[in-house]
Design a protein around this motif. Structure first.
Motif, mmCIF file in Angstrom:
data_model
loop_
_atom_site.group_PDB
_atom_site.id
_atom_site.type_symbol
_atom_site.label_atom_id
_atom_site.label_comp_id
_atom_site.label_asym_id
_atom_site.label_seq_id
_atom_site.Cartn_x
_atom_site.Cartn_y
_atom_site.Cartn_z
ATOM 1 N N PRO A 67 68.335 -2.325 21.994
ATOM 2 C CA PRO A 67 68.866 -2.589 23.335
ATOM 3 C C PRO A 67 69.468 -1.318 23.910
ATOM 4 O O PRO A 67 69.480 -0.274 23.258
ATOM 5 C CB PRO A 67 69.944 -3.645 23.068
ATOM 6 C CG PRO A 67 70.421 -3.328 21.679
ATOM 7 C CD PRO A 67 69.250 -2.720 20.936
ATOM 8 N N ASN A 68 69.949 -1.393 25.132
ATOM 9 C CA ASN A 68 70.683 -0.252 25.686
ATOM 10 C C ASN A 68 71.959 -0.729 26.361
ATOM 11 O O ASN A 68 72.179 -1.928 26.552
ATOM 12 C CB ASN A 68 69.808 0.604 26.604
ATOM 13 C CG ASN A 68 69.328 -0.128 27.842
ATOM 14 O OD1 ASN A 68 69.673 -1.276 28.094
ATOM 15 N ND2 ASN A 68 68.510 0.543 28.635
ATOM 16 N N THR A 69 72.805 0.214 26.699
ATOM 17 C CA THR A 69 74.165 -0.148 27.112
ATOM 18 C C THR A 69 74.255 -0.940 28.415
ATOM 19 O O THR A 69 75.234 -1.678 28.587
ATOM 20 C CB THR A 69 75.063 1.103 27.217
ATOM 21 O OG1 THR A 69 74.429 2.077 28.061
ATOM 22 C CG2 THR A 69 75.311 1.700 25.854
ATOM 23 N N ILE A 121 67.582 -3.480 28.854
ATOM 24 C CA ILE A 121 66.182 -3.596 28.458
ATOM 25 C C ILE A 121 66.118 -3.315 26.972
ATOM 26 O O ILE A 121 66.741 -2.366 26.492
ATOM 27 C CB ILE A 121 65.261 -2.646 29.252
ATOM 28 C CG1 ILE A 121 63.808 -2.752 28.795
ATOM 29 C CG2 ILE A 121 65.762 -1.214 29.180
ATOM 30 C CD1 ILE A 121 63.122 -4.017 29.185
ATOM 31 N N SER A 122 65.404 -4.145 26.239
ATOM 32 C CA SER A 122 65.329 -4.008 24.786
ATOM 33 C C SER A 122 63.879 -3.901 24.354
ATOM 34 O O SER A 122 63.011 -4.613 24.865
ATOM 35 C CB SER A 122 65.964 -5.230 24.090
ATOM 36 O OG SER A 122 67.312 -5.383 24.467
ATOM 37 N N GLY A 126 69.290 -9.177 29.855
ATOM 38 C CA GLY A 126 68.370 -8.339 30.621
ATOM 39 C C GLY A 126 66.939 -8.776 30.412
ATOM 40 O O GLY A 126 66.579 -9.916 30.669
ATOM 41 N N SER A 127 66.124 -7.879 29.899
ATOM 42 C CA SER A 127 64.725 -8.188 29.624
ATOM 43 C C SER A 127 64.316 -7.483 28.334
ATOM 44 O O SER A 127 65.078 -6.690 27.772
ATOM 45 C CB SER A 127 63.825 -7.764 30.786
ATOM 46 O OG SER A 127 63.956 -6.379 31.033
ATOM 47 N N SER A 128 63.101 -7.784 27.863
ATOM 48 C CA SER A 128 62.656 -7.206 26.599
ATOM 49 C C SER A 128 61.158 -6.959 26.636
ATOM 50 O O SER A 128 60.423 -7.596 27.404
ATOM 51 C CB SER A 128 63.007 -8.133 25.425
ATOM 52 O OG SER A 128 62.366 -9.394 25.576
ATOM 53 N N VAL A 129 60.725 -6.023 25.804
ATOM 54 C CA VAL A 129 59.309 -5.731 25.621
ATOM 55 C C VAL A 129 59.040 -5.614 24.127
ATOM 56 O O VAL A 129 59.901 -5.180 23.364
ATOM 57 C CB VAL A 129 58.887 -4.429 26.341
ATOM 58 C CG1 VAL A 129 59.056 -4.562 27.853
ATOM 59 C CG2 VAL A 129 59.681 -3.238 25.824
ATOM 60 N N TRP A 130 57.840 -6.026 23.712
ATOM 61 C CA TRP A 130 57.434 -5.905 22.311
ATOM 62 C C TRP A 130 56.570 -4.661 22.130
ATOM 63 O O TRP A 130 55.791 -4.301 23.013
ATOM 64 C CB TRP A 130 56.629 -7.130 21.874
ATOM 65 C CG TRP A 130 57.441 -8.374 21.759
ATOM 66 C CD1 TRP A 130 57.642 -9.325 22.715
ATOM 67 C CD2 TRP A 130 58.182 -8.798 20.613
ATOM 68 N NE1 TRP A 130 58.462 -10.325 22.239
ATOM 69 C CE2 TRP A 130 58.812 -10.026 20.952
ATOM 70 C CE3 TRP A 130 58.381 -8.268 19.339
ATOM 71 C CZ2 TRP A 130 59.615 -10.728 20.046
ATOM 72 C CZ3 TRP A 130 59.181 -8.966 18.441
ATOM 73 C CH2 TRP A 130 59.786 -10.175 18.801
#
Length: 273
Positions: free
Chosen positions: A119-121, A129-130, A154-158
């Motif tokens: 993840p990010n801060t 975004i992770s 937030g959101s995420s991507v694989w």
């Protein structure tokens, strides 16, 4: 999702942000447990978020479907080896620690389903975004559970290969600091151009915010957005040409490569054993 029971091992800022996001998405506070050595922190979490807290990691995990590891990479091995006897077969483990790969986690915990995420801060503002990677043992349902947990902030991507998390770290994990640096530099330049510090700061910050929102909400790519505000021989064109003449793109590429290399180096330093 709201039927899940989640245990957080470590309850620092990122864990608290995830907990807050999950509660905002409707997860009952009674389904969330967190272990944390600081009595003051435990009291704060119980008071502000209404979750169960523990001093013992194993107790926090007793009824959990998902165990989320949110401790510092330097103590991850010690924490995992102590926790391993309390974990159940098939229990999903999510790690948000930088530099600890799946092989190391599974060596310390047993061959449980493991998802690594970076993840990010901005997750602290639910604007994160992770990047996520799933070990082979992770089921499709568990992938969905992991994504839902990280999407709460937030959101995420694989990514399809674990080593690509080094690139995720370089782009987004470390990325907020790059934009802070640009805002800092623009502010300082504005002051040298004659603006007072408060005015320069407000102009730089709000410009960064507006540009990011345009990039996220537009139906065209950022190159097109840039071209739209860059009139030939105009002021923006003069600045862009100066950036390019000074090697802006190669400089960014070298910086991100350095971050990715350091991420890979941390895995070698902290993993194994």
């Amino acid at each position: 999702m709201n039927n899940l029971h989640i245990a957080f091992i470590g309850a620092g800022n990122m864990a608290a942000s995830l907990i807050g996001g999950l509660l905002a998405k409707g997860m009952p506070a009674t389904h969330i447990h967190a272990s944390e050595p600081s009595a003051e922190r435990r009291d704060q979490l119980e008071r502000d978020l209404g979750i169960h807290t523990h001093t013992d990691n194993a107790a926090a995990c007793a009824d959990a479907d998902v165990v989320l590891l949110a401790v510092k990479p330097q103590i991850m091995r010690e924490v995992c080896l102590a926790l391993a006897p309390a974990l159940k077969p098939g229990q999903l483990v999510i790690s948000i620690a930088a530099g600890i790969n799946c092989a190391s986690l599974q060596q310390w915990l047993g061959h449980l389903p493991v998802v690594r995420c970076m993840p990010n801060t901005p997750a602290l503002l639910q604007q994160g975004i992770s990047g996520l990677y799933a070990a082979a043992q992770v089921s499709e349902i568990q992938r969905q559970q992991a994504a839902a947990i990280l999407d709460a902030v937030g959101s995420s991507v694989w990514v399809p290969q674990e080593q690509l998390l080094d690139a995720v770290t370089a782009v987004s994990g470390s990325g907020p600091a790059y934009f802070f640096l640009l805002i800092e530099a623009m502010t300082e330049a504005g002051v040298r151009l004659g603006l007072d510090a408060d005015t320069a700061t407000e102009l730089a910050r709000q410009t960064a915010l507006g540009a990011a929102q345009m990039a996220c909400q537009s139906d065209v790519d950022v190159a097109t957005l840039r071209a739209r505000v860059t009139s030939p021989q105009g002021t923006t064109d003069a600045a862009i040409r100066s950036f390019e003449a000074d090697g802006f793109r190669p400089m960014v590429e070298r910086a991100l490569q350095a971050a990715a290399d350091r991420s890979a180096g941390l895995a070698r330093e902290l993993g194994g054993g």
